[in-house]
Design an enzyme around this catalytic site. Structure first.
Site, short mmCIF file in Angstrom:
data_model
loop_
_atom_site.label_atom_id
_atom_site.label_comp_id
_atom_site.label_asym_id
_atom_site.label_seq_id
_atom_site.Cartn_x
_atom_site.Cartn_y
_atom_site.Cartn_z
N LYS A 296 19.63 -23.17 5.63
CA LYS A 296 18.88 -23.14 4.41
C LYS A 296 18.08 -24.45 4.53
O LYS A 296 17.12 -24.57 3.68
CB LYS A 296 19.91 -23.49 3.20
N GLY A 297 18.50 -25.33 5.46
CA GLY A 297 17.77 -26.65 5.20
C GLY A 297 16.18 -26.55 5.28
O GLY A 297 15.71 -27.64 4.45
N GLU B 281 12.35 -26.28 11.60
CA GLU B 281 13.61 -26.38 11.41
C GLU B 281 13.68 -27.78 10.66
O GLU B 281 12.65 -28.45 10.35
CB GLU B 281 14.17 -27.09 12.98
N ASP B 282 14.74 -28.20 9.95
CA ASP B 282 14.72 -29.20 8.97
C ASP B 282 14.82 -30.31 9.85
O ASP B 282 14.34 -31.55 9.76
CB ASP B 282 15.95 -29.14 7.95
N ASP C 58 18.85 -32.73 15.63
CA ASP C 58 19.94 -33.57 15.89
C ASP C 58 20.72 -33.60 17.25
O ASP C 58 19.80 -34.33 18.14
CB ASP C 58 21.09 -33.53 14.82
N LYS D 166 15.91 -36.70 15.26
CA LYS D 166 16.97 -37.67 15.44
C LYS D 166 17.19 -37.75 16.97
O LYS D 166 18.25 -37.45 17.23
CB LYS D 166 18.35 -37.38 14.68
N PHE E 194 22.77 -40.31 8.41
CA PHE E 194 22.90 -39.23 7.91
C PHE E 194 21.84 -39.11 6.65
O PHE E 194 22.21 -39.93 5.83
CB PHE E 194 24.39 -38.84 7.27
N VAL E 195 21.17 -38.14 6.61
CA VAL E 195 20.08 -38.19 5.62
C VAL E 195 20.11 -36.93 4.69
O VAL E 195 20.93 -35.94 5.03
CB VAL E 195 18.60 -38.13 6.21
N ARG F 167 19.82 -31.06 -1.85
CA ARG F 167 18.69 -30.38 -1.37
C ARG F 167 17.52 -30.55 -2.26
O ARG F 167 16.36 -30.38 -1.66
CB ARG F 167 19.06 -28.83 -1.06
P1 IMP Z 1 22.04 -30.00 15.86
O1 IMP Z 1 22.43 -28.68 16.51
O2 IMP Z 1 22.92 -30.82 16.01
O3 IMP Z 1 20.68 -30.26 16.34
O4 IMP Z 1 22.10 -29.66 14.46
C1 IMP Z 1 20.91 -29.78 13.53
C2 IMP Z 1 21.38 -29.04 12.32
O5 IMP Z 1 22.61 -30.02 11.65
C3 IMP Z 1 20.19 -29.38 11.06
O6 IMP Z 1 19.54 -28.29 11.32
C4 IMP Z 1 21.22 -29.75 9.67
O7 IMP Z 1 21.40 -28.47 9.12
C5 IMP Z 1 22.42 -30.44 10.28
N1 IMP Z 1 22.15 -31.83 10.51
C6 IMP Z 1 22.09 -32.67 11.23
N2 IMP Z 1 21.81 -34.05 10.82
C7 IMP Z 1 21.42 -33.93 9.62
C8 IMP Z 1 21.58 -35.14 8.57
O8 IMP Z 1 21.36 -36.16 8.90
N3 IMP Z 1 21.58 -34.51 7.27
C9 IMP Z 1 21.83 -33.16 6.98
N4 IMP Z 1 21.90 -32.31 7.86
C10 IMP Z 1 22.01 -32.57 9.18
MG MG Z 2 22.95 -28.28 7.27
#
Ligand code: IMP
Ligand code: MG
Length: 186
Positions: A51-52, A107-108, A111, A139, A160-161, A173
């Site tokens: 949803k992000g 993508e939001d 990470d 990040k 964490f944002v 959100r």
């Molecule tokens: P990844 O697979 O670790 O890159 O995960 C990415 C997903 O984790 C993003 O699409 C977010 O939904 C969630 N996420 C990662 N870091 C944050 C944060 O700082 N705040 C909120 N959601 C996050």
């Molecule tokens: Mg999320």
């Protein structure tokens, strides 16, 4: 009598503003202009990762001056041991075929990179003409899997944002800015 006054989400004392609404809107105008230049004459399909990314998508497309179409996918990461495999569960798949499309994944935040890595892999296998990524936040310090992100809104430190689509336990959100949660119990 009002007995249950909730603090405003916008003026929450446990939030520290990292990227203001004005600053992020200016950056999204730049990203839109860049994408507009790069996708002239292509069959642009934006794939929003729910949803992000929905807030980012809605502002971004209003800054892209090209014909385009939209599709949506919802995913959730597997917890525990399988998380390191980068496998994600598709909760809602795309509505239409990607064949011949110039796909831009929206993508939001990137990470660890595991979610995006998995998605890019399946999208390539669906015979898209091209697959690129636009991420609102990056990040890089947390990266586990290398992933090529063509457009990045902001690089942020390892915190964490929340806000502007990003949640903490489904909250925040709706904030028009990006904030860092300061307390243990936001
Ligand atoms: P990844 O697979 O670790 O890159 O995960 C990415 C997903 O984790 C993003 O699409 C977010 O939904 C969630 N996420 C990662 N870091 C944050 C944060 O700082 N705040 C909120 N959601 C996050
Ligand atoms: Mg999320």
């Amino acid at each position: 009598m009002i007995t249950d006054i909730q603090p405003s989400e916008f003026n929450n004392p446990s939030l520290e503003i990292l990227i203001s609404a004005e600053k992020l809107q200016m950056r999204i105008q730049e990203l839109g202009a860049q994408i507009t230049r790069d996708y002239v004459g292509k069959d642009l399909l934006l794939v929003c990762v729910l949803k992000g990314a929905c807030i980012f998508l809605s502002d971004l497309i209003r800054n892209i001056d090209l014909p385009l179409s939209l599709d949506f996918i919802a995913v959730s990461s597997y917890g525990g041991a399988s998380k390191s495999s980068g496998e994600v569960r598709i909760l809602k798949d795309l509505d239409a075929s990607l064949k011949g499309k110039d796909v831009l994944v929206v993508e939001d935040i990137v990470d660890t990179g595991l979610t995006l890595n998995y998605l890019l892999d399946i999208f390539h296998r669906r015979e898209a003409n091209s697959v690129s990524v636009v991420a609102f936040l990056d990040k890089p310090s947390r990266r586990v899997r290398q992933v090529d992100v063509a457009y990045i809104g902001f690089e942020i430190p390892n915190a964490f944002v929340v806000g502007y689509g990003l949640d903490y336990a489904e909250r925040y959100r709706n904030l028009p800015f990006v904030g860092v949660v300061k307390t243990e119990n936001p």
